[in-house]
Design a protein around this motif. Structure first.
Motif, mmCIF file in Angstrom:
data_model
loop_
_atom_site.group_PDB
_atom_site.id
_atom_site.type_symbol
_atom_site.label_atom_id
_atom_site.label_comp_id
_atom_site.label_asym_id
_atom_site.label_seq_id
_atom_site.Cartn_x
_atom_site.Cartn_y
_atom_site.Cartn_z
ATOM 1 N N LYS A 191 95.305 41.158 48.997
ATOM 2 C CA LYS A 191 95.362 40.502 49.897
ATOM 3 C C LYS A 191 96.457 41.450 51.543
ATOM 4 O O LYS A 191 96.677 42.617 50.843
ATOM 5 C CB LYS A 191 95.497 39.222 50.611
ATOM 6 N N ASP A 192 95.838 41.037 53.035
ATOM 7 C CA ASP A 192 96.200 41.353 54.144
ATOM 8 C C ASP A 192 97.740 40.897 54.522
ATOM 9 O O ASP A 192 98.411 41.591 54.840
ATOM 10 C CB ASP A 192 95.769 41.218 55.272
ATOM 11 N N ARG A 193 98.026 40.212 53.550
ATOM 12 C CA ARG A 193 99.593 40.626 53.630
ATOM 13 C C ARG A 193 100.492 39.626 52.113
ATOM 14 O O ARG A 193 100.023 39.446 51.427
ATOM 15 C CB ARG A 193 100.135 39.356 54.598
ATOM 16 N N ILE A 194 102.029 39.268 51.920
ATOM 17 C CA ILE A 194 102.562 39.390 51.473
ATOM 18 C C ILE A 194 102.694 37.384 51.225
ATOM 19 O O ILE A 194 102.417 37.389 51.732
ATOM 20 C CB ILE A 194 104.175 40.133 50.785
ATOM 21 N N LEU A 195 102.819 37.210 50.204
ATOM 22 C CA LEU A 195 102.767 35.811 50.127
ATOM 23 C C LEU A 195 102.266 34.952 50.460
ATOM 24 O O LEU A 195 102.091 34.486 51.580
ATOM 25 C CB LEU A 195 104.270 35.600 50.219
ATOM 26 N N PRO A 196 100.580 35.375 50.490
ATOM 27 C CA PRO A 196 99.676 34.851 50.593
ATOM 28 C C PRO A 196 99.365 33.706 50.750
ATOM 29 O O PRO A 196 98.622 32.626 51.058
ATOM 30 C CB PRO A 196 98.510 35.888 49.730
#
Ligand code: FAD
Length: 429
Positions: A191-196
């Motif tokens: 996805k486009d960030r961690i911890l989505p």
């Protein structure tokens, strides 16, 4: 009937539920195929928090101006200590169940019919059956021979270069800990960030800190293959391969029902989870399902709670679950904790304004309190040291329908990190 209740699985939910029944003089059978205490005590919450604690203490001194230190980690010795610490907890829980009269049988438990369980070729009857079979890590087809939570937490040498596939909470907790223990760490997230799965401003605090620690975070990145020779070769779509000595796969967990025989009984499912009502009953009246196997969130304290509610219903008390104020914690740097839901309004106060956090040389993070127009607290998100230790204050406020004034006027000890909750509850004129 032989028993009032038979448990399939002695994980967090199972043993907790069994203890409640035993304390109320019920006859209980517990069937466990591996270790008493399940994933949380043996391979999850407890060993991971022990590792995180170690890494934080080392990093704390390293970061403190004026302190220089040399240290050596003997992971073999540490693992011995960790195992003995875990045995103390699991052994204590098991002994307590036995002392209260439980029968514990090791083997794979199956449900034959609504009142019969089988284990090791023997049959036992029970008025009620509780399924607490937990969850297992998601495995990706074609990617074998990598580390999962069990292997990485049993490691006897700190990895030199660690690639973590998956930027969810387990991957990020492990990545932070191993980076602080000296590993070079790569986190690869599709996805486009961690911890989505958590609120963006909370996740951003962790992202920023990881980058400060020189963790390589690769978002929008898909792992194509992992080949193992002497080392691992990780191939990522559109990017250079990474060669590493250790690869941790942490792309999520799925409920585990293998061997339970529930398919034959026609118990209703909700996707991969066993479907339950608010009493934690399955579609068969006297069969309950609790913990990870019975739905999200997959958390140990949710499993305890489910187990308690199921036991209450077995004892004839009409009790239902209410997850409205469930606390969530991610043991990162800063530590993230949240509960409840957003409201019409929110206040936000930075950790920088918290004297106790400053005594710990911690400046990153914030306290965010959500409330409705009339001031009723609806939830909170905190990124601050030891936020796990005081988030329940907000869970309780939500449960009790308290207002921001109630919170602000509750005297908090000084200096504490939890004072941040009082400060964030101050009305803005
Ligand atoms: P489990 O603990 O998974 O137990 C299920 C048990 O059932 C197992 O012992 C299994 O052997 C047994 N079993 C399965 N099938 C059968 C069968 N047919 N017969 C007999 N026995 C059977 N949660 C938190 O709240 N806080 C944390 O900090 C946290 N950290 C975590 C860190 C890691 C690395 C991992 C992997 C998980 C973490 N979790 C954490 C999640 C937590 O471990 C789970 O939510 C919790 O263990 C769920 O408990 P459970 O009772 O549902 O199942």
């Amino acid at each position: 009937m032989d028993y009032d209740a038979a448990f399939i699985g002695a994980g967090a939910g199972g043993y907790y539920s069994a203890l409640h029944l035993l304390k109320n003089k019920k006859k209980v059978l517990i069937i466990e195929k591996e270790k008493f205490g399940g994933e949380c005590l043996n391979y999850g919450c407890i060993p991971s928090k022990a590792l995180i604690e170690l890494s934080e203490n080392i990093n704390y001194l390293q970061d403190m101006p004026g302190i220089s230190m040399q240290y050596k980690i003997d992971m073999k010795e540490w693992q011995k200590w960790k195992e003995s610490m875990i045995s103390r907890i699991t052994g204590g829980a098991e002994k307590l169940c036995l002392s209260l009269g439980a029968r514990i049988i090791y083997g794979t438990g199956s449900i034959k019919d609504k009142n019969t369980v089988t284990v090791n070729g023997n049959e036992y009857t029970a008025e009620n059956i509780i399924i607490d079979t937990g969850s297992v890590p998601v495995k990706v087809k074609g990617i074998d021979d990598v580390y999962y939570n069990r292997e990485i937490l049993a490691i006897e040498k700190i990895p030199k270069k660690l690639v973590i596939i998956g930027g969810g909470y387990i991957g990020i907790e492990m990545g932070t800990a191993f980076r602080k223990l000296g590993s070079e760490v790569y986190i690869i997230e599709m996805k486009d960030r961690i911890l989505p799965e958590i609120e963006e401003d909370l996740a951003n605090e962790v992202d920023r800190k990881l980058r400060k620690l020189d963790v390589h975070i690769m978002t929008n990145s898909k792992v194509l293959s992992v080949k193992k020779d002497n080392t691992y070769n990780v191939s990522i779509e559109g990017k250079d391969d990474i060669v590493a000595d250790t690869v941790l796969m942490s792309v999520g967990r799925i409920p585990y029902i293998e061997g339970t025989g529930i398919e034959k009984l026609g118990i209703e499912m909700d996707g991969r989870f066993i479907k339950t009502d608010l009493h934690k009953k399955t579609s068969i009246e006297n069969i309950y399902a609790i913990g990870d196997v019975s739905g999200a969130p997959m958390l140990a304290h949710k499993a305890f709670y489910d187990g308690y509610v199921a036991a209450e219903n077995i004892m004839g008390n009409d009790t239902i679950v209410d997850y409205r104020a469930m606390p969530f914690v991610v043991y990162t740097d800063p530590e993230i904790a949240f509960t409840g839901k957003t409201g019409n309004k929110y206040n936000k106060v930075p950790v920088m304004a918290n004297p106790r956090a400053l005594t710990m040389n911690q400046k990153d993070g914030f306290f965010k309190l959500y409330y409705d127009d009339d001031g009723t607290i609806t939830g909170a998100g905190v990124a601050a040291p030891r936020s796990s230790e005081f988030i329940t204050e907000i869970s309780m406020a939500v449960e009790a329908g308290l207002s921001i004034d109630d919170l602000f006027l509750t005297v908090h000890p000084h200096p504490t990190v939890s004072e941040g909750l009082k400060d964030v509850a101050e009305r803005k004129n």
